[in-house]
Design an enzyme around this catalytic site. Sequence first.
Site, mmCIF file in Angstrom:
data_model
loop_
_atom_site.group_PDB
_atom_site.id
_atom_site.type_symbol
_atom_site.label_atom_id
_atom_site.label_comp_id
_atom_site.label_asym_id
_atom_site.label_seq_id
_atom_site.Cartn_x
_atom_site.Cartn_y
_atom_site.Cartn_z
ATOM 1 N N GLU A 64 0.824 -1.206 0.000
ATOM 2 C CA GLU A 64 0.000 0.000 0.000
ATOM 3 C C GLU A 64 0.862 1.260 0.000
ATOM 4 O O GLU A 64 0.536 2.236 -0.663
ATOM 5 C CB GLU A 64 -0.951 0.007 1.207
ATOM 6 C CG GLU A 64 -2.072 -1.022 1.096
ATOM 7 C CD GLU A 64 -2.985 -0.769 -0.105
ATOM 8 O OE1 GLU A 64 -3.038 0.373 -0.593
ATOM 9 O OE2 GLU A 64 -3.629 -1.724 -0.569
ATOM 10 N N CYS A 227 -17.167 1.859 -20.286
ATOM 11 C CA CYS A 227 -18.491 1.632 -19.673
ATOM 12 C C CYS A 227 -19.162 0.380 -20.229
ATOM 13 O O CYS A 227 -19.867 -0.317 -19.496
ATOM 14 C CB CYS A 227 -19.383 2.852 -19.883
ATOM 15 S SG CYS A 227 -18.728 4.318 -19.079
ATOM 16 N N CYS A 230 -18.357 -2.519 -18.163
ATOM 17 C CA CYS A 230 -18.371 -2.276 -16.715
ATOM 18 C C CYS A 230 -19.405 -3.158 -16.011
ATOM 19 O O CYS A 230 -20.582 -3.168 -16.383
ATOM 20 C CB CYS A 230 -18.669 -0.811 -16.449
ATOM 21 S SG CYS A 230 -18.773 -0.456 -14.691
HETATM 22 FE FE1 SF4 Z 1 -18.735 3.792 -16.808
HETATM 23 FE FE2 SF4 Z 1 -18.807 1.865 -14.957
HETATM 24 FE FE3 SF4 Z 1 -17.396 4.044 -14.510
HETATM 25 FE FE4 SF4 Z 1 -20.047 4.158 -14.538
HETATM 26 S S1 SF4 Z 1 -18.759 3.052 -13.081
HETATM 27 S S2 SF4 Z 1 -18.659 5.589 -15.501
HETATM 28 S S3 SF4 Z 1 -20.512 2.672 -16.142
HETATM 29 S S4 SF4 Z 1 -17.004 2.538 -16.136
#
Ligand code: SF4
Length: 429
Positions: A64, A227, A230
């Site tokens: 860490e 995303c 994700c």
């Molecule tokens: Fe994109 Fe997931 Fe980040 Fe939301 S949490 S901005 S969906 S990568």
Amino acid sequence: AALLAAAPAPPPARHFFSDPAEVEALRGNLLAWYDRCKRDLPWRALAVMEPDADRRGYAVWVSEIMLQQTQVATVIDYYNRWMQKWPTLQALAQASLEEVNELWAGLGYYSRGKRLQEAARKVVSELAGRMPRTAEDLQKLLPGVGRYTAGAIASISYGQATGVVDGNVIRVLCRLRCIGADSSSPAVIDQLWDMANVLVDKSRPGDFNQALMELGATVCVPKAPLCGECPVKQHCQAWHRVEKELAFTSQKLFGNPPKVPDVEDCGVGDCPLCPPATEPWDSSLGVTNFPRKAAKKPPRAMRTATCVLERRGCHGAPEYLIVQRPSSGLLAGLWEFPSLPLAQDLQKEREREELADHLQAWMGRPVAAKGLRFIGEVIHIFSHIHQTYVVYSLPLDGDVTLDPALSPSRWVTENEFHASAVSTAMKKV
Ligand code: SF4
């Protein structure tokens, strides 16, 4: 009744995780992704395999500290060498600061190594070698261990259900909950800690915290987050907002009666967690509207003259003089070529004269400014300093007697130089 002032409304629920079913689903999705995709890292293996609790806590602690401000890919090699050399707190407590600095050289932010060693000595001498087991005690008893590091060690090594907030977590949480207020402000940071403590999985807290950080490091990255891949996009308010905007645009494009997207900020400028009214949501940025930071102060500019003094060593190979920096302050205890901080607006010739005077004090004999050969300038950015090294060289005939009253100094060959505790900036020089 007219005299009763309305209390300020609490920030709307969209900025929090108030639905237990959603929290449960988010934990499950994130942990399943982590189990599938996590990177194999040496400290993760030790956190799972090491049966001795003190060794386990120490192994996570070292990782860490190294990972603060340094990329995982750089840390791995340093970590392996460190753990091989000092596998226990006791071994580290017995090392010299010189050895610690040598191993740390190149990793940057050198006081981290020194503080780690001082803290290890404290655990050995004052706590009988026993690592504190909770985040509260770790933070209270170990010098240099702040709230984040304490939470990480306690959750990863000892299974304490406590959240962590680092740069990656800040980014992920601000996006998940559309938090656009200054993410470095104490009020926002406090909210994020509360949120991390609500979210953390009670049966796998260490994995959950690492998963959240891993998501920030590999998927929810600063500039171009992935995303589409994700695992928690269904729980992400920023992602939903972008999706709604896209749907709205395509409706318009195909001539359908556009429904106004339900994506406005909470109120006009009075929600403490929304972007400030002066800097509203910018559609071209998508999810990277979050997090927002107040503008950073520009780094301070510094100029330093430095001189590479060279002599012929006993076998005719060149040797260079290095001197040790003071034991506190920037680059404490590291070695460097004799150097002198300069005023900003000095003329070149004056810089050279000042350096010559400085070297004269070192060598106890006159040094002609003309003898100093200008080599070039090296720029190095420390965390908050934009440092320019003005580099000179001076070949020496015969030996010099260095004044022992000054800082420690020694002559080194090029190989010895690279193996010494010297900063990356000096290697560039
Ligand atoms: Fe994109 Fe997931 Fe980040 Fe939301 S949490 S901005 S969906 S990568």
